[in-house]
Design a protein around this motif. Sequence first.
Motif, PDB file in Angstrom:
ATOM      1  N   ARG B 184      20.432 -36.327   3.591  1.00 56.41           N
ATOM      2  CA  ARG B 184      21.281 -35.915   2.477  1.00 56.41           C
ATOM      3  C   ARG B 184      20.727 -34.706   1.740  1.00 56.41           C
ATOM      4  NH1 ARG B 184      23.007 -42.008   0.402  1.00 56.41           N
ATOM      5  NH2 ARG B 184      24.140 -42.481   2.305  1.00 56.41           N
ATOM      6  N   SER B 185      19.762 -34.025   2.344  1.00 54.46           N
ATOM      7  CA  SER B 185      19.144 -32.885   1.669  1.00 54.46           C
ATOM      8  C   SER B 185      19.523 -31.580   2.365  1.00 54.46           C
ATOM      9  CB  SER B 185      17.623 -33.026   1.723  1.00 54.46           C
ATOM     10  OG  SER B 185      17.188 -32.784   3.039  1.00 54.46           O
ATOM     11  N   ARG B 186      19.125 -30.486   1.747  1.00 51.87           N
ATOM     12  CA  ARG B 186      19.354 -29.162   2.319  1.00 51.87           C
ATOM     13  C   ARG B 186      18.731 -29.063   3.709  1.00 51.87           C
ATOM     14  NH1 ARG B 186      17.842 -23.009   0.469  1.00 51.87           N
ATOM     15  NH2 ARG B 186      15.640 -23.422   0.711  1.00 51.87           N
ATOM     16  N   TYR B 189      20.876 -30.690   6.354  1.00 49.89           N
ATOM     17  CA  TYR B 189      22.030 -29.881   6.746  1.00 49.89           C
ATOM     18  C   TYR B 189      21.594 -28.709   7.629  1.00 49.89           C
ATOM     19  CZ  TYR B 189      25.375 -32.369   3.890  1.00 49.89           C
ATOM     20  OH  TYR B 189      26.205 -33.330   3.395  1.00 49.89           O
ATOM     21  N   TYR B 190      20.465 -28.108   7.295  1.00 46.12           N
ATOM     22  CA  TYR B 190      19.953 -27.004   8.105  1.00 46.12           C
ATOM     23  C   TYR B 190      19.642 -27.477   9.522  1.00 46.12           C
ATOM     24  CZ  TYR B 190      19.477 -23.504   4.377  1.00 46.12           C
ATOM     25  OH  TYR B 190      19.724 -22.575   3.417  1.00 46.12           O
TER      26      TYR B 190
END
Lengths: 249, 336
Positions: B184-186, B189-190
């Motif tokens: 659920r963090s940046r 997603y990366y």
Amino acid sequence: MSAILQVEGVSMKFGALLANKDVSFDVEEGAIVGLIGPNGAGKTTLFNCVAGFYKPSAGSIRFRGEEIAGLPSYKVARKGLARTFQVVRPLKEMSVFENILVGAYLGHPDNKHAREVAEECLETCFLQDWRDWPAGDMTIGNKKRLEVARALATSPRMILLDEAVAGLTSTEVREMVEVIKRLKANGLTVLMVEHIMEAIMPIADKIVVLASGEKIAEGAPKDIVRDPKVITAYLGKKYAEAMDKGAGA
Amino acid sequence: MDIRKFLSKYGWPLLLAALAALPLVGLVGPGFSSHVLITILLTAAMAQAWNLIGGYGGQVSFGHSVFFGIGAYGAAFAVCVGKTTPWPGVIVGALLAAVTAVIVSYPCFKLKGHYFAIATFAVVEIFNRVFMIWDWVGGAVGLDYTILEDGWRNFTWSVDKRGYYLGALALFALVFTVTRVIERSRFGYYLRAVREGQETAESLGVNSTGVKLTAMALSAFLAALCGAFFAQYNFRVDPPMVMSLDMSMKFVLVAILGGIGTFWGPLLGALVLIPLQEYSRAYLAKLGSGVDLIIFGLIIILMMVYQPGGILGILTGTKARKARLRARLAAEGGAK
């Protein structure tokens, strides 16, 4: 207007093939500049040099005064120069919103702000109805606008559009042109490679024409369409006549 | 609040609380079923550690038994050679595994898709051979534990399995919580963006090599902790036991069976596969060795043919398809 991007003497060789030869032009801050030319003219190669996908064999590319030629693409993006792809590349297994969110994280590392920015870009590019749709499952028009939305989410100073309207229906072309106008209204500089003259001529402030890897003309759209070199190399007589009629009517 | 939202928010802590309560109600003891439970938790943690880079990051690694093995050797070395508790070995082993992962992966990440996977095969073989001939760590004979005092200090329990159960549960909780936070963090997603399209991710300012190496290091660190537990649980370690393609396959197949790149997939995979493996090994042994592997292989083949999304895909697939169809109909109805 001062130049935000300065391309100077850029040449790009692939082995013995010279794809770009000594190309120079400026892109003024806040302008829409179109890069046109026949197939194989070296538009996409030049575009990829600017975006950091290729390192030019010679010449310099300065963005906001800084040399960016040869920088890896992610560093170019971090400097505020975002791009779209000619052949759309959605992050297929992620939703439309998540695609845009990945872009938004660049300027906004915290979740809350990134989500806000992503929502805004979703609306700017007419994608709000597709928010939770898998990005791989959309029509080409939506995918093309997703390309723009994702690039826009990185909060760039300038955006590079690679054939953003190619292959779209006339309705989709109108939507995309509206999106591009919105980018300009938001103060963004736009450099677009394009084949569809109807899309680019009315909105561009300046056109740069490439043929066989070299720049053959540069100027305002109305002057470009009358330039005999451009007509011979690319537009053809019919187009110039049509433009004249259009202007006369 | 509908059930899906409730589960997404509270499902994970509730499951942990329930698992932690099992020993209190007398369901965990010295028996075989406790062994199965412990193995399920350990395997789920292993598969989830792999899932970080293999599922979320899309870099299918067959090299995880190397990191697992380094962790196992770390703990065993501290006990058998260092004559101390396993704990310093656990930490050093996990850190070494992370460093090894970065050094080995950096050149391998230049390769894409199948070629990356093949390169990681070779890495396992290299490490297996090196440990086979490396006398300092016991060579082919491996390291055998001596009798130690029971308890957390030595992380050994000779009869009652409650300590191991809690240890496995802690490991499981750690790996899954790390995954949930990353998901659920940046960074999460990366990682998924790099899996879906490396050049696209780079065009959005993502340093894909950095993201992959970070995920690989973290994945190897967690896999090494699992390895340390494995050595402590088995009281010994030797190269074929930990650094082998068989062991690597376990990481990969459990995740694939459950649902690759999903939070619950590794647990579901372990829940199905481990009881099957342990009970078939216990009760069908008279049919000869390897019956468990035959069943194992058959399930994987069937799964790949009918539902590549794994068990989670079976559970959610029909629903997702229906939702998609509904949404499409609505969109077409709404189009001018």
